[in-house]
Scaffold this motif. Structure first.
Motif, PDB file in Angstrom:
ATOM      1  N   LYS A  47      -6.078  -8.198  -1.888  1.00 39.33           N
ATOM      2  CA  LYS A  47      -6.228  -8.419  -0.453  1.00 39.33           C
ATOM      3  C   LYS A  47      -7.100  -7.369   0.234  1.00 39.33           C
ATOM      4  CE  LYS A  47      -1.945  -6.036   0.918  1.00 39.33           C
ATOM      5  NZ  LYS A  47      -0.640  -6.197   1.612  1.00 39.33           N
ATOM      6  N   SER A  48      -7.205  -6.158  -0.343  1.00 39.44           N
ATOM      7  CA  SER A  48      -8.018  -5.113   0.268  1.00 39.44           C
ATOM      8  C   SER A  48      -9.451  -5.195  -0.265  1.00 39.44           C
ATOM      9  CB  SER A  48      -7.438  -3.734  -0.045  1.00 39.44           C
ATOM     10  OG  SER A  48      -7.747  -3.359  -1.369  1.00 39.44           O
ATOM     11  N   PRO A  49     -10.366  -4.436   0.324  1.00 44.44           N
ATOM     12  CA  PRO A  49     -11.741  -4.446  -0.190  1.00 44.44           C
ATOM     13  C   PRO A  49     -11.925  -3.603  -1.434  1.00 44.44           C
ATOM     14  CG  PRO A  49     -11.605  -3.045   1.747  1.00 44.44           C
ATOM     15  CD  PRO A  49     -10.269  -3.721   1.619  1.00 44.44           C
ATOM     16  N   LYS A  50     -10.917  -2.808  -1.827  1.00 49.42           N
ATOM     17  CA  LYS A  50     -11.067  -1.879  -2.935  1.00 49.42           C
ATOM     18  C   LYS A  50     -10.173  -2.272  -4.103  1.00 49.42           C
ATOM     19  CE  LYS A  50     -12.232   2.087   0.025  1.00 49.42           C
ATOM     20  NZ  LYS A  50     -11.877   3.473   0.395  1.00 49.42           N
ATOM     21  N   LEU A  51     -10.698  -2.059  -5.301  1.00 54.21           N
ATOM     22  CA  LEU A  51      -9.945  -2.305  -6.520  1.00 54.21           C
ATOM     23  C   LEU A  51      -9.477  -0.985  -7.127  1.00 54.21           C
ATOM     24  CD1 LEU A  51     -12.407  -4.886  -8.108  1.00 54.21           C
ATOM     25  CD2 LEU A  51     -10.185  -5.423  -7.098  1.00 54.21           C
ATOM     26  N   LEU A  52      -8.312  -1.007  -7.760  1.00 55.55           N
ATOM     27  CA  LEU A  52      -7.805   0.139  -8.524  1.00 55.55           C
ATOM     28  C   LEU A  52      -7.750   1.415  -7.689  1.00 55.55           C
ATOM     29  CD1 LEU A  52      -9.841  -0.695 -11.745  1.00 55.55           C
ATOM     30  CD2 LEU A  52      -7.361  -0.913 -11.483  1.00 55.55           C
TER      31      LEU A  52
END
Length: 438
Positions: A47-52
């Motif tokens: 759901k956020s723009p960032k992964l991990l």
């Protein structure tokens, strides 16, 4: 939001497997599933723009991948919640498997003196890139800024998801899934789990774990940055104590001894409102029965030495001088000149320096919660829900948490892997029976 009633165009046999959560457990589950069943479509939604994100900030940006434990039995001892359930899981995918998994993808791990394992690059980006590369190579389709607002189990099996977010444009407002893995992490707010309650699951109320102690009136407040390699922290009046390195901070005390105590005592400390008295033993090898004879002998042998100028028990000089001053012993006072009352006070402080805890602080930018999906509601052989067929869980969304040292990541790798393997097996086409001989 459009109603979840319109039929989708593709038949059930081609439905994708969907993973919710772009963290450690979600990535590991998606990769394990896609590699085990190359014919399946695997979608990972974040759901956020960032992964991990948590992978990237953990271990001060170095990523504490796991912990060097020789066996599953040894490993489970570091989980305040979930250890018993994880024992068999760790036998299927444990520390050696994690090391081998990353090594196969070009990432070597090293073991530090305390058992923590990091990439040899000392960069969390190494781990993040390995996971992202493995996901792409396995064919996982990744969507950021994409959230599942509502999940509906379907009578014929599978799920219908109502989607939102900028990244969902390529998928449309709805998505149907053959299997669904929830790897959305922990959350300190109970309301954040309402969507899982709606699916029929109970929730173990979340409370923080792995936090530091705030001590506004600390006698050590002028010593920020001072660390002791081995101290014992005891919560007065409770059966809670832990030994390990301790760090004095601007706001109180931190370090592994405090963090691990906070994990084992997470629920009790929550009940106490994070208020109480922490007793610090700066010489944990000693008790009242051994420290007093030591003091008598040391005083007899070193009567002419200034007390403040000769730190004992390996304590930093600044800390030693502070304890000496708190005991009422002057900076120039020699051991032979110390009044009995002041000497007794010093020994008491060495064994039980009282710190009045008034609140907690999150450890750096990391947070861990205990709470989430109750362990009895999950089959730990497959990580599948016992309440909703086809629904799986991995990572901190479960009521599982480990102490600091790489244990939470190991739980994420393990539960993600088992869930991915199980989903792959459940959706793999069955072999057709051989034709009868003419």
């Amino acid at each position: 939001m459009s109603p979840l009633t319109a039929p989708l165009a593709y038949p059930a046999t081609t439905l994708p497997i969907v993973v919710l959560g772009g963290g450690a457990a979600g990535f590991f589950g998606a990769i394990a599933c896609a590699e085990a069943n190359p014919g399946a479509e695997v979608f990972l939604l974040e759901k956020s723009p960032k992964l991990l994100s948590k992978v990237r900030i953990s271990g001060g940006g170095r990523c504490n991948v796991t912990h060097a434990c020789e066996s599953a039995a040894q490993l489970v001892q570091h989980y305040p919640r979930g250890g018993r359930q994880l024992k068999e899981a760790f036998q299927k995918f444990g520390v050696p498997d994690t090391i081998a998994w990353f090594a196969k993808r070009g990432v070597k791990l090293k073991t530090e003196a305390d058992g923590r394992m990091f990439p040899t690059t000392d960069s969390s980006e190494t781990i993040a890139r390995a996971l992202e590369d493995a996901a792409r190579q396995a064919g996982v389709r990744i969507y950021t800024r994409t959230a599942a607002e509502r999940i509906e189990p379907l009578p014929e099996g599978g799920f219908r998801l109502a989607l939102s977010g900028e990244g969902s444009a390529g998928l449309g407002p709805e998505l149907r899934a053959a299997r669904l893995l929830i790897a959305t992490g922990g959350n300190p707010k109970s309301g954040a789990y309402d969507w899982l309650r709606d699916l029929g699951h109970a929730i173990a109320e979340p409370v923080p774990s792995l936090f530091t102690f705030n001590v506004p009136a600390s006698p050590l407040r002028e010593l920020p940055g001072v660390s002791v390699p081995h101290a014992r922290v005891v919560l007065a009046g409770e059966k809670l104590q832990y030994e390990g390195p301790l760090l004095v901070t601007h706001w109180g005390v931190s370090g592994p001894a405090v963090l691990k105590l906070s994990a084992w005592g997470a629920r009790r400390l929550h009940e106490l409102g994070y208020h109480g008295t922490a007793l610090i033993n700066w010489a944990p090898a000693h008790t009242d029965d051994t420290l007093r004879p030591w003091a008598q002998q040391f005083r007899a042998d070193n009567g002419k030495k200034q007390v403040a100028g000769h730190p004992q028990f390996g304590l930093p000089s600044r800390l030693w001088r502070t304890l000496v001053a708190e005991a009422g012993i002057g900076p120039e006072t020699r051991w032979s000149e110390v009044p009995a009352k002041a000497q007794n006070r010093l020994l008491e402080l060495l064994l039980r320096t009282p710190l009045q805890v008034q609140g907690k602080t999150t450890h750096k930018d990391e947070f861990v919660t205990c709470g989430g999906i109750p362990l009895a509601e999950v089959n730990f052989k497959t990580m599948e829900s016992r309440r909703v067929p086809g629904l799986y869980f991995a990572g901190e969304v479960l009521d599982v948490d480990g102490i600091t040292g790489g244990f939470n990541f190991q739980a994420a790798w393990t539960t993600g892997y088992l869930a991915g393997q199980a989903m792959a097996a459940a959706t793999r086409p069955r072999a057709q029976p051989a034709a009868a001989a003419e």
